[in-house]
Design a protein around this motif. Sequence first.
Motif, PDB file in Angstrom:
ATOM      1  N   ALA A  32      -2.598 -15.509   3.116  1.00 41.17           N
ATOM      2  CA  ALA A  32      -3.898 -15.042   2.658  1.00 41.17           C
ATOM      3  C   ALA A  32      -4.093 -13.571   2.972  1.00 41.17           C
ATOM      4  CB  ALA A  32      -5.008 -15.877   3.302  1.00 41.17           C
ATOM      5  N   ARG A  33      -3.568 -13.138   4.108  1.00 41.71           N
ATOM      6  CA  ARG A  33      -3.721 -11.743   4.491  1.00 41.71           C
ATOM      7  C   ARG A  33      -2.933 -10.806   3.572  1.00 41.71           C
ATOM      8  NH1 ARG A  33      -3.036 -12.143  11.088  1.00 41.71           N
ATOM      9  NH2 ARG A  33      -4.996 -13.248  11.506  1.00 41.71           N
ATOM     10  N   LEU A  34      -1.905 -11.332   2.931  1.00 42.90           N
ATOM     11  CA  LEU A  34      -1.077 -10.501   2.069  1.00 42.90           C
ATOM     12  C   LEU A  34      -1.590 -10.418   0.636  1.00 42.90           C
ATOM     13  CD1 LEU A  34       2.454 -11.656   3.279  1.00 42.90           C
ATOM     14  CD2 LEU A  34       1.262  -9.538   3.878  1.00 42.90           C
ATOM     15  N   ARG A  35      -2.627 -11.165   0.334  1.00 44.45           N
ATOM     16  CA  ARG A  35      -3.144 -11.156  -1.024  1.00 44.45           C
ATOM     17  C   ARG A  35      -3.825  -9.828  -1.347  1.00 44.45           C
ATOM     18  NH1 ARG A  35      -5.970 -17.172  -1.189  1.00 44.45           N
ATOM     19  NH2 ARG A  35      -4.011 -18.377  -1.267  1.00 44.45           N
ATOM     20  N   LEU A  36      -3.735  -9.405  -2.589  1.00 48.45           N
ATOM     21  CA  LEU A  36      -4.388  -8.176  -3.022  1.00 48.45           C
ATOM     22  C   LEU A  36      -5.891  -8.357  -3.039  1.00 48.45           C
ATOM     23  CD1 LEU A  36      -2.072  -7.180  -5.991  1.00 48.45           C
ATOM     24  CD2 LEU A  36      -2.086  -6.207  -3.695  1.00 48.45           C
ATOM     25  N   PRO A  37      -6.631  -7.280  -2.791  1.00 47.10           N
ATOM     26  CA  PRO A  37      -8.093  -7.371  -2.850  1.00 47.10           C
ATOM     27  C   PRO A  37      -8.556  -7.845  -4.223  1.00 47.10           C
ATOM     28  CG  PRO A  37      -7.390  -5.286  -1.895  1.00 47.10           C
ATOM     29  CD  PRO A  37      -6.161  -5.928  -2.449  1.00 47.10           C
ATOM     30  N   ARG A  38      -9.614  -8.655  -4.235  1.00 47.98           N
ATOM     31  CA  ARG A  38     -10.098  -9.199  -5.504  1.00 47.98           C
ATOM     32  C   ARG A  38     -11.172  -8.321  -6.135  1.00 47.98           C
ATOM     33  NH1 ARG A  38     -10.606 -15.761  -4.388  1.00 47.98           N
ATOM     34  NH2 ARG A  38      -8.371 -16.113  -3.984  1.00 47.98           N
ATOM     35  N   THR A  39     -11.861  -7.548  -5.323  1.00 50.55           N
ATOM     36  CA  THR A  39     -12.923  -6.702  -5.864  1.00 50.55           C
ATOM     37  C   THR A  39     -12.356  -5.373  -6.328  1.00 50.55           C
ATOM     38  OG1 THR A  39     -13.424  -5.681  -3.732  1.00 50.55           O
ATOM     39  CG2 THR A  39     -14.542  -7.759  -4.241  1.00 50.55           C
ATOM     40  N   ARG A  40     -13.044  -4.758  -7.282  1.00 53.63           N
ATOM     41  CA  ARG A  40     -12.603  -3.443  -7.773  1.00 53.63           C
ATOM     42  C   ARG A  40     -12.626  -2.402  -6.660  1.00 53.63           C
ATOM     43  NH1 ARG A  40     -15.067  -2.358 -13.830  1.00 53.63           N
ATOM     44  NH2 ARG A  40     -13.929  -4.048 -14.887  1.00 53.63           N
ATOM     45  N   ARG A  41     -13.624  -2.500  -5.822  1.00 55.36           N
ATOM     46  CA  ARG A  41     -13.741  -1.545  -4.718  1.00 55.36           C
ATOM     47  C   ARG A  41     -12.545  -1.669  -3.776  1.00 55.36           C
ATOM     48  NH1 ARG A  41     -18.903  -1.037  -0.554  1.00 55.36           N
ATOM     49  NH2 ARG A  41     -18.176   0.861   0.534  1.00 55.36           N
ATOM     50  N   GLY A  42     -12.176  -2.905  -3.460  1.00 52.40           N
ATOM     51  CA  GLY A  42     -11.031  -3.117  -2.580  1.00 52.40           C
ATOM     52  C   GLY A  42      -9.739  -2.667  -3.208  1.00 52.40           C
ATOM     53  N   GLN A  43      -9.570  -2.942  -4.497  1.00 51.80           N
ATOM     54  CA  GLN A  43      -8.358  -2.508  -5.199  1.00 51.80           C
ATOM     55  C   GLN A  43      -8.278  -0.995  -5.261  1.00 51.80           C
ATOM     56  OE1 GLN A  43      -8.728  -4.509  -8.946  1.00 51.80           O
ATOM     57  NE2 GLN A  43      -8.212  -6.530  -8.111  1.00 51.80           N
ATOM     58  N   ARG A  44      -9.438  -0.356  -5.476  1.00 53.58           N
ATOM     59  CA  ARG A  44      -9.456   1.103  -5.529  1.00 53.58           C
ATOM     60  C   ARG A  44      -9.057   1.696  -4.179  1.00 53.58           C
ATOM     61  NH1 ARG A  44     -13.985   1.525  -7.678  1.00 53.58           N
ATOM     62  NH2 ARG A  44     -15.287   1.817  -5.836  1.00 53.58           N
ATOM     63  N   ARG A  45      -9.546   1.114  -3.097  1.00 49.83           N
ATOM     64  CA  ARG A  45      -9.194   1.611  -1.772  1.00 49.83           C
ATOM     65  C   ARG A  45      -7.703   1.407  -1.481  1.00 49.83           C
ATOM     66  NH1 ARG A  45     -14.167  -0.278   2.239  1.00 49.83           N
ATOM     67  NH2 ARG A  45     -15.701   1.229   1.458  1.00 49.83           N
TER      68      ARG A  45
END
Length: 228
Positions: free
Chosen positions: A6-19
């Motif tokens: 679970a910790r290795l999963r990519l961020p699901r929100t646009r904000r998290g992906q952008r960061r």
Amino acid sequence: MRERVARLRLPRTRRGQRRLVQGLMVVCVLALVPATWMRLGAGDRVGTTADAPVRDVAVVFGAGLWNGRPTPYLAHRLDAAAELYRTGKVKVVLVTGDNSRVEYDEPDAMRTYLTGRGVPDERIVSDYAGFDSWDSCVRAKKIFGVDRAVLVSQGFHIHRAVTLCRSAGIDAYGVGVDEPRDSVWYYGGVRELAASGKAALDALFRPDPRFLGPEEPGVAEALASGAR
């Protein structure tokens, strides 16, 4: 185990992906800064054997052995050094490499290769403690008394070598040996990104090499033998 996945999963929100993307970009930029500085530090001091200025000494950096013989990349460096000698661009060749264990002797293998290509044995000087590029440059200056030299290596390494030797006090010009763009070449290019970081620290803090030792007259004696 599920928690780790679970910790290795990519961020699901646009904000998290952008960061995440921004963080990766910062890491890439930081990795490229030292390599860019090395290239800028070498400036226009890199060319071919035909471009190289006349200097007393050529310095050839080790690049590994296969069954006691130079690897193809090292052989190509030595071929370039032999050409520099034959065309009168240099008078002495300083071979610098690893001899940290009895069964592995880069400098002697390099010497044997050069004599087989017409470079007189008395015009070759061996540095047995050139464990990395910084050590080779510092030892060339402090141990062997080299003030000006033509350096020989592959294109992906030569800018770093020139910058480090200049930082060590040597007026250096680099000959970049051409190679086909094979897997080894790409590996060498990627490796330079990591090596450039260490090189930048070496140039900044100027540590002593792993082994310094007393001054050696080998280069001066080789030049004197050629003057007789």
